[in-house]
Design an enzyme around this catalytic site. Structure first.
Site, PDB file in Angstrom:
ATOM      1  N   ASP A  24       0.829  -1.210   0.000  1.00 40.02           N
ATOM      2  CA  ASP A  24       0.000   0.000   0.000  1.00 40.02           C
ATOM      3  C   ASP A  24       0.864   1.262   0.000  1.00 40.02           C
ATOM      4  OD1 ASP A  24      -2.430  -1.340   0.059  1.00 40.02           O
ATOM      5  OD2 ASP A  24      -2.531  -1.406   2.249  1.00 40.02           O
ATOM      6  N   ASP A  26      -5.243  -8.664  15.051  1.00 40.58           N
ATOM      7  CA  ASP A  26      -4.750 -10.011  15.333  1.00 40.58           C
ATOM      8  C   ASP A  26      -5.384 -10.587  16.601  1.00 40.58           C
ATOM      9  OD1 ASP A  26      -3.494  -8.087  16.873  1.00 40.58           O
ATOM     10  OD2 ASP A  26      -1.457  -8.725  16.420  1.00 40.58           O
TER      11      ASP A  26
END
Length: 491
Positions: free
Chosen positions: A93, A241
């Site tokens: 990105d 996560d």
């Protein structure tokens, strides 16, 4: 005496939280030692792979990481795994020259026969979680390994993790983080000291007790089916996560932690970068607790596991308790001096300080098992007091992050700057990702340092020496954090 009782009760509740948190850490230490004892009788071994290896996709989420991507891609492309079964996704990105570096590196490894692709999304939506989700939709691999840009996976990584998935209940295999620049400075040594305890006693202890553990965002492998079953990656917390870990385990998937497999990585080398990382971890942990804890309470798991989950999800709240206890300890000195009839109450309250010794045991065991050397004791007694002191100094910064998370205040995912510097003589000043600016938080930190200097003076004046060491550590902790926060701006 209403205000006095308010201070006493709030101080007592904060001490109580710290005390029970420390008992939880002591319980994890017990389970860790139990696991180690069992391993002495039965050596840890990687299961033999029955049949062919499955296809694995290695995802590398990248955003403006020009200093570290070369070594990352090289390390991943050198993984010991059949070429035809290994897919590598560079989920880029970036908005700078990182992309050009990756284009050249991709072409280099493609010519060597590697299945490596540079993938750029039309729009950077949902940060890292969005990148992982986007890449997952493009692969038919059964398993997905993830590494952040500052990691250097060892060649045998997949060969020692993938065989564990032959147990169809296993959804994740997480490995222990190593540190490529641990000895760079005092700050990196202290970070390594704290992280090592998490990646030994805490993760192994929870795994041995049958409690929930977490995928640590990198250095691990997911079964793709597990991610899908749990609802996929989500960016509504800063710790995507931890969030996905809890949603997966609530669905019944088992997580396996491999302490014996090390995944080396880089530690932040300046305080502003450390604060950026700490803010994301602590706020994200609080957001995940806010999102998932009620579901944990409703789940059919054992009460002891729910208790561990509480202290796991709310472990960052310890900084709020530390800050409250620290700030209120000063008026408590005054209250104690003018109300001698409450002496017994204060004596009972001091019992909770025994929690400090539980924490010391927790870190002692972690340090001993990792160092495995005769210098362990000397290193521990030199490092542990400094680690606790600096942790106290970070309590204001981290408590604010936790409060934002618990109250639902949203903020963007801010990446931790990487340096690729292990030589103390090399400068980080030309790192274009470091945007140093003055923070009013530093003013509050130096104010608290002066506040606890006054607390030392007050204790001596009142002839009450019980909290002097505590106040000295707080004073030095806030001074050190202030110094290391402003020092990079003065160079």
């Amino acid at each position: 005496m209403t205000w006095e009782w308010f201070i006493i009760v709030l101080y007592g509740l904060s001490l109580l939280f710290i005390f029970f948190f420390s008992l939880g850490q002591l319980h994890l230490t017990f389970h860790y030692l139990k696991a180690k004892k069992k391993q002495k009788k039965n050596a840890v071994q990687t299961p033999e792979m029955k049949g062919d290896y499955p296809k694995v996709c290695v995802q590398l989420p990248i955003f403006n990481e020009k200093y570290v991507v070369n070594r990352l891609v090289d390390a991943v492309c050198e993984l010991d795994y059949p070429n035809e079964l290994l897919e590598i996704q560079l989920l880029d990105d970036s908005t700078d020259e990182t992309t050009e570096i990756l284009e050249a590196k991709t072409q280099y490894w493609q010519l060597k026969g590697k299945n490596i692709q540079l993938i750029r999304r039309p729009e950077r939506v949902d940060f890292k979680a969005g990148a992982l989700k986007y890449g997952m939709e493009l692969t038919d691999a059964e398993f997905i390994a993830i590494f952040d840009a500052d990691f250097l996976p060892q060649a045998h990584f997949l060969k020692v993790t993938i065989p564990h998935f032959q147990n169809e209940k296993v959804g994740v295999v997480q490995t222990r983080w190593g540190h490529v620049n641990k000895d760079y400075s005092l700050l990196t040594r202290l970070q390594a000291f704290g992280l090592d305890a998490h990646f030994t006693v805490e993760q192994v202890g929870r795994n041995t007790a049958g409690s929930f553990i977490n995928f640590n965002g990198t250095g691990g492998v997911w079964r793709k089916e597990t991610i899908i079953d749990a609802g996929g990656w989500s960016a509504d917390t800063l710790t995507e996560d931890l969030d996905l870990s809890y949603r997966s385990q609530l669905k019944g998937w088992e997580f396996l932690y491999k302490e014996d497999v090390e995944s080396p990585a880089e530690l932040p080398i300046i305080m502003p970068a450390i604060k950026s990382q700490q803010f994301r971890w602590n706020k994200g942990g609080a957001e995940t607790a806010r999102k998932n804890f009620l579901n944990v309470l409703k789940s059919p798991i054992k009460f002891s596991n729910k208790l561990h989950a509480f202290f796991h999800l709310f472990n960052s709240s310890i900084f709020i308790a530390i800050l409250i206890t620290a700030v209120l300890s000063v008026p408590m000195l005054w209250i104690k001096s003018i109300h001698p009839e409450l002496a017994l109450l204060f004596q009972v309250g001091s019992v909770f300080l025994l929690g400090f010794f539980s924490i010391a045991i927790f870190y002692w065991v972690a340090n001993k098992h990792l160092m495995k050397g005769i210098k362990h004791g000397k290193y521990f007694f030199k490092t542990f007091p400094l680690f606790i002191t600096v942790s106290m100094g970070l309590s204001l910064h981290n408590a604010l992050a936790v409060a934002e998370g618990l109250l639902g205040f949203k903020s963007a995912f801010i990446r931790t700057p990487k340096f690729n510097i292990s030589d103390k003589n090399k400068s980080w000043k030309d790192n274009q990702y470091i945007k140093l600016q003055f923070s009013w938080l530093s003013v509050l930190e130096i104010f608290l340092a002066l506040y606890f200097a006054f607390a030392i003076f007050l204790g001596i004046s009142l002839g009450d020496y019980g909290l002097i060491i505590f106040h000295l550590m707080l004073m030095l902790g806030f001074l050190m954090v202030f110094y290391h926060s402003v020092k990079p701006q003065l160079k």
